[in-house]
Design a protein around this motif. Structure first.
Motif, PDB file in Angstrom:
ATOM      1  N   LYS A  45      12.547 -11.347  15.885  1.00  8.04           N
ATOM      2  CA  LYS A  45      12.182 -12.672  16.397  1.00  8.04           C
ATOM      3  C   LYS A  45      12.223 -12.724  17.925  1.00  8.04           C
ATOM      4  N   ASP A  46      12.669 -11.640  18.549  1.00 11.26           N
ATOM      5  CA  ASP A  46      12.704 -11.521  20.006  1.00 11.26           C
ATOM      6  C   ASP A  46      11.761 -10.378  20.401  1.00 11.26           C
ATOM      7  N   ILE A  47      10.648 -10.712  21.044  1.00 17.96           N
ATOM      8  CA  ILE A  47       9.609  -9.710  21.321  1.00 17.96           C
ATOM      9  C   ILE A  47       9.939  -8.782  22.488  1.00 17.96           C
ATOM     10  N   SER A  48      11.113  -8.897  23.080  1.00 16.75           N
ATOM     11  CA  SER A  48      11.416  -8.057  24.248  1.00 16.75           C
ATOM     12  C   SER A  48      11.351  -6.565  23.919  1.00 16.75           C
TER      13      SER A  48
ATOM     14  N   THR B 210       8.215 -21.490  14.549  1.00 12.41           N
ATOM     15  CA  THR B 210       8.997 -20.254  14.455  1.00 12.41           C
ATOM     16  C   THR B 210       8.106 -19.011  14.329  1.00 12.41           C
ATOM     17  N   PRO B 211       7.187 -18.788  15.277  1.00 13.07           N
ATOM     18  CA  PRO B 211       6.269 -17.653  15.160  1.00 13.07           C
ATOM     19  C   PRO B 211       6.987 -16.304  15.268  1.00 13.07           C
ATOM     20  N   VAL B 212       6.583 -15.367  14.407  1.00 12.20           N
ATOM     21  CA  VAL B 212       7.137 -14.018  14.452  1.00 12.20           C
ATOM     22  C   VAL B 212       5.988 -13.029  14.332  1.00 12.20           C
TER      23      VAL B 212
ATOM     24  N   LEU C 195       0.701 -12.910  13.538  1.00 11.08           N
ATOM     25  CA  LEU C 195       1.829 -13.811  13.708  1.00 11.08           C
ATOM     26  C   LEU C 195       1.981 -14.649  12.449  1.00 11.08           C
ATOM     27  N   VAL C 196       3.197 -14.768  11.940  1.00 12.91           N
ATOM     28  CA  VAL C 196       3.446 -15.679  10.828  1.00 12.91           C
ATOM     29  C   VAL C 196       4.188 -16.895  11.362  1.00 12.91           C
TER      30      VAL C 196
ATOM     31  N   ASP D  69       9.344 -20.025   4.412  1.00  9.30           N
ATOM     32  CA  ASP D  69      10.183 -19.616   5.529  1.00  9.30           C
ATOM     33  C   ASP D  69       9.696 -18.253   5.995  1.00  9.30           C
ATOM     34  N   ILE D  70       9.809 -17.983   7.282  1.00 11.31           N
ATOM     35  CA  ILE D  70       9.307 -16.734   7.866  1.00 11.31           C
ATOM     36  C   ILE D  70       9.865 -15.512   7.139  1.00 11.31           C
TER      37      ILE D  70
END
Length: 185
Positions: free
Chosen positions: A7-10, A39-41, A59-60, A112-113
């Motif tokens: 969930k963190d694209i870093s 809540t895009p992932v 992206l979901v 939910d994602i």
């Protein structure tokens, strides 16, 4: 093996060329900020490094009100090339467009994602790639280069019978030892 925070694209900043390009697209277009309420992932092949040249950015999103979601998509992304929106099912909306020659697909669902098939497939695929190593990864990429979709490529290499999308999800419950036996028969 340390679990990655998907969930963190870093993590993309330090990845392969395509992952770094995707990171720049996500930052420059502000897609994640625009879709923050949903809540895009990022899911699919790019995060787990098995993308091929024409792989898209997936992206979901978790959606409660599809009419508002559709308005957000239109108002923010209609300016991009090949923009389109389609209702796939009652509680599923898919939006596609192109940025910097990369197709972007935004998949909005009432799920939910972490319960969405796209996210679940990515998690088990990443686990299998890490468990089985480089030769396995090369086999998957080779099959994808030859035109096979991701889940069917995994099913072929693992000799899974039946619907590859369903069969991969069944592997979620397996221990690493059980998974290891599937590939190393």
């Amino acid at each position: 093996m340390k679990n990655k925070n998907w969930k963190d694209i870093s993590y993309l900043k330090f990845g392969n060329f395509k992952q770094r390009k995707i990171y720049e697209i996500l930052i420059n277009t502000k897609i994640l900020n625009i879709l923050n309420d949903y809540t895009p992932v990022l899911v699919g092949t790019i995060p787990i490094g098995i993308d091929i040249e024409n792989s898209d950015l997936d992206l979901v999103c978790k959606v409660d009100n599809f009419e508002i979601f559709k308005e957000v998509l239109i108002n923010n992304f209609k300016k991009y090339r090949n923009f389109k929106i389609a209702h796939k099912e009652e509680n599923v909306l898919v939006c596609n467009f192109i940025v910097n020659d990369i197709e972007i697909e935004i998949y909005g669902s009432s799920d939910d994602i972490d319960k969405s098939n796209g996210y679940r497939h990515m998690i088990i695929e990443d686990r299998l790639l890490n468990l089985y190593g480089d030769d396995f990864t090369k086999q998957i990429i080779s099959l994808k280069d030859k035109g096979l979709k991701t889940e069917p490529a995994f099913a072929k290499v693992l000799d899974l019978q039946g619907n590859p999308y369903e069969q991969l999800l069944l592997l979620e419950m397996y221990s690493d030892e059980e998974l290891y036996k599937i590939y190393n028969k």
